[in-house]
Scaffold this active site. Structure first.
Site, short mmCIF file in Angstrom:
data_model
loop_
_atom_site.label_atom_id
_atom_site.label_comp_id
_atom_site.label_asym_id
_atom_site.label_seq_id
_atom_site.Cartn_x
_atom_site.Cartn_y
_atom_site.Cartn_z
N GLU A 182 3.10 7.63 0.04
CA GLU A 182 4.20 6.85 -0.25
C GLU A 182 5.28 7.68 -0.75
OE1 GLU A 182 3.42 2.90 -1.84
OE2 GLU A 182 1.60 2.53 -0.66
N ARG A 220 1.25 4.87 8.99
CA ARG A 220 0.48 4.47 7.97
C ARG A 220 0.63 2.96 7.91
NH1 ARG A 220 0.54 3.98 2.21
NH2 ARG A 220 -1.85 4.04 1.30
N HIS A 266 -6.30 -2.10 1.01
CA HIS A 266 -5.08 -2.17 0.51
C HIS A 266 -4.80 -3.40 -0.42
CE1 HIS A 266 -0.91 0.23 0.60
NE2 HIS A 266 -0.92 -1.08 -0.29
N TYR A 290 6.45 8.11 -6.83
CA TYR A 290 7.56 7.62 -7.22
C TYR A 290 8.24 7.90 -8.20
CZ TYR A 290 6.22 4.03 -3.57
OH TYR A 290 5.85 3.47 -2.34
N ASN A 322 0.47 8.48 -3.86
CA ASN A 322 1.70 7.76 -3.71
C ASN A 322 2.70 8.00 -4.74
OD1 ASN A 322 0.67 6.50 -1.46
ND2 ASN A 322 0.06 4.51 -2.44
N GLU A 363 -4.69 3.03 -3.99
CA GLU A 363 -4.32 2.88 -5.41
C GLU A 363 -5.26 2.18 -6.36
OE1 GLU A 363 0.36 3.28 -4.83
OE2 GLU A 363 -0.43 1.35 -5.55
#
Length: 500
Positions: free
Chosen positions: A395, A98, A142, A330, A328, A188
């Site tokens: 991610e 990616r 991005h 985390y 994504n 995002e």
């Protein structure tokens, strides 16, 4: 034991891995994609080469605003080392890579002619990936907005962004769509707007008192305006792709959101409501229009007239404007009710939503809470509230740092353990009905991190950022992931997990 119950028990035992640590990639559905990722600004370097012009992130870092005062002018220098990197990916066993196209490299002024050198670079990278059997998964935008568009009309704040973005997206489809079968329109948007236009800690550094300390901006309205334009730009690009390119190119297109999961800070009903509200703001801000055609009711009621409206035509165009949704993921954020913030005459996104201290403060000061179970909660939420859309985990990764922040380290067994834990949760979520289709580690290489510069490292492969040749080193976690991708079982070995 009743016969039916005994048969059911045997079936469950037969379909579970022998033990949690014996999970292999074969336990995931056929066609499930495993990869790793980076983004153009963070990894390419060559900031002033081959016709590339500045993005808003170049301007930001050159003014000394990044976390460690560094720039991405060279970074890992993938622009010059892409063949070496693809070889490493192939040796690791990645299904997919990616990466993103740098808008200011392909169309340096934001609109107009394609830059031949930029076109050549991305053609070479894509062809090299395909020669090695690695799928290119490409993000069109991005964060690296051309500085020229920011200067001309304040970038995301103008509806002119929609047309310029759509033309740029079409240039990508025309140039690379014969080989790229997985497109992401925007990365995002639910955090770019907050960091850049509410708290002002990220470019273009717009905010207003008391929510941030910026020269210009309005934290109470601008994040919602920018997000609105990003949603419409996404829908415009998807509509164009489906009308002109998808039938012949046979690809898929989606959007990628940040997937923080919000949990109550305490057991109180007020905090539980605050967490639900924050998930509606953070995830529903984009998912609700993409599924139902409008913003969540809680956003409409709390933001009021500051939240833009969709036309009837736009409300018809948005729902279903994705073949998959990337997330994504985390960390988990603890939400605490603070309704007095909502009663302020002037309030921003966080005050509208719950609000406690800005999570950017926690991130920048290193107060991160990793919690693998939160990924399962996120996937359950998508399944129950948004019709279980196809999901790519785009991610997921673990940051570490040392007293020598740019020193290469091999010993990152904590990262291997982190990935093991998240993959187990992902596997169980799929068993529980989640429509997850892929998993990408962040990041393939050490890169310039948007929030941390070179102070924090996520790479499966380390990079000697001080060496002229930017030497790559495969870390223990890279070997671990390679073993997993090649079918090895994961067995505990002390604190870390290794592939056998």
């Amino acid at each position: 034991m009743a016969p039916r119950l005994f048969v059911l028990l045997l079936f469950c035992l037969a379909t579970l891995p022998r033990d949690a640590a014996a999970l292999t990639r074969r336990d995931f559905p056929d066609g499930f994609i495993f990869g790793a990722g980076t983004s153009a600004f963070q990894v390419e370097g060559a900031a002033a080469e081959g016709g590339r012009k500045p993005s808003i992130w170049d301007t930001f870092t050159h003014q000394g605003y990044s976390f460690d005062k560094s720039t991405a002018d060279i970074s890992a220098d993938q622009y010059h080392h892409y063949k070496d990197d693809v070889k490493l990916m192939h040796e690791m066993g990645l299904d997919a890579y990616r990466f993103s196209i740098a808008w200011p490299r392909l169309i340096p002024d934001g609109r107009g002619e394609i830059n031949p050198k930029g076109l050549e670079y991305y053609n070479n990278l894509i062809d090299e990936l395909i020669r090695h059997g690695i799928e290119p998964h490409v993000t069109i935008y991005h964060f690296d907005l051309p500085q020229s568009l920011q200067d001309e009309y304040n970038g995301l704040l103008s509806p002119r962004f929609i047309d310029d973005y759509t033309a740029y997206a079409e240039a990508c489809f025309k140039s690379f769509g014969d080989r790229v079968k997985h497109w992401v329109t925007v990365n995002e948007p639910n955090i770019e707007t907050i960091g850049g236009l509410d708290s002002g800690v990220l470019p273009p550094q717009r905010c207003s008192h008391p929510f941030g300390n910026c020269t210009w901006g309005d934290s109470t309205t601008e994040p919602y305006i920018a997000a609105h334009h990003l949603l419409l730009a996404h829908a415009s690009a998807v509509s164009l792709y489906r009308a002109k390119y998808q039938a012949t190119q046979r690809g898929q297109i989606g959007i990628t959101l940040l997937g923080w999961w919000h949990e109550p800070a305490t057991n109180s009903s007020e905090d539980a409501a605050a967490a639900m509200r924050m998930n509606d703001f953070h995830i529903g801000w984009f998912m609700h229009p993409l599924v139902y055609g409008d913003y969540p009711a809680v956003m409409r009621s709390r933001v009021g007239a500051r939240l833009p409206d969709f036309t009837a035509e736009q409300s018809k165009k948005l729902p279903g404007s994705f073949d998959f949704v990337g997330f994504n993921h985390y960390l988990v954020v603890r939400a605490r009710a603070h309704d007095s913030a909502f009663n302020m005459k002037q309030r921003d996104y966080y005050a509208d939503a719950y609000a406690i201290a800005n999570p950017f403060d926690d991130i920048q000061e290193g107060r991160l809470e990793y919690a693998p179970w939160a990924l399962g909660r996120l996937l359950d939420h998508l399944k129950l509230k948004y019709g279980n859309p196809p999901v790519m985990i785009h991610e997921n990764g673990y940051a570490d740092a040392s007293e020598l922040p740019r020193k290469v380290e091999y010993d990152d067994d904590d990262r291997s353990e982190f990935l093991q834990d998240y993959l187990e949760v992902l596997y169980l979520s799929i068993r529980n009905g989640s429509n997850a289709r892929g998993y990408f580690v962040w990041s393939f290489l050490d890169v310039f991190e948007f929030l941390f510069g070179y102070r924090m490292r996520f790479g499966l492969c380390g990079v000697d950022m001080d060496g002229e040749g930017r030497t790559r080193y495969v870390r223990n976690s890279g070997r671990w992931y390679s073993g997993f991708l090649k079918g090895g079982e994961l067995r505990p070995a002390g604190k870390a997990y290794v592939a056998a």
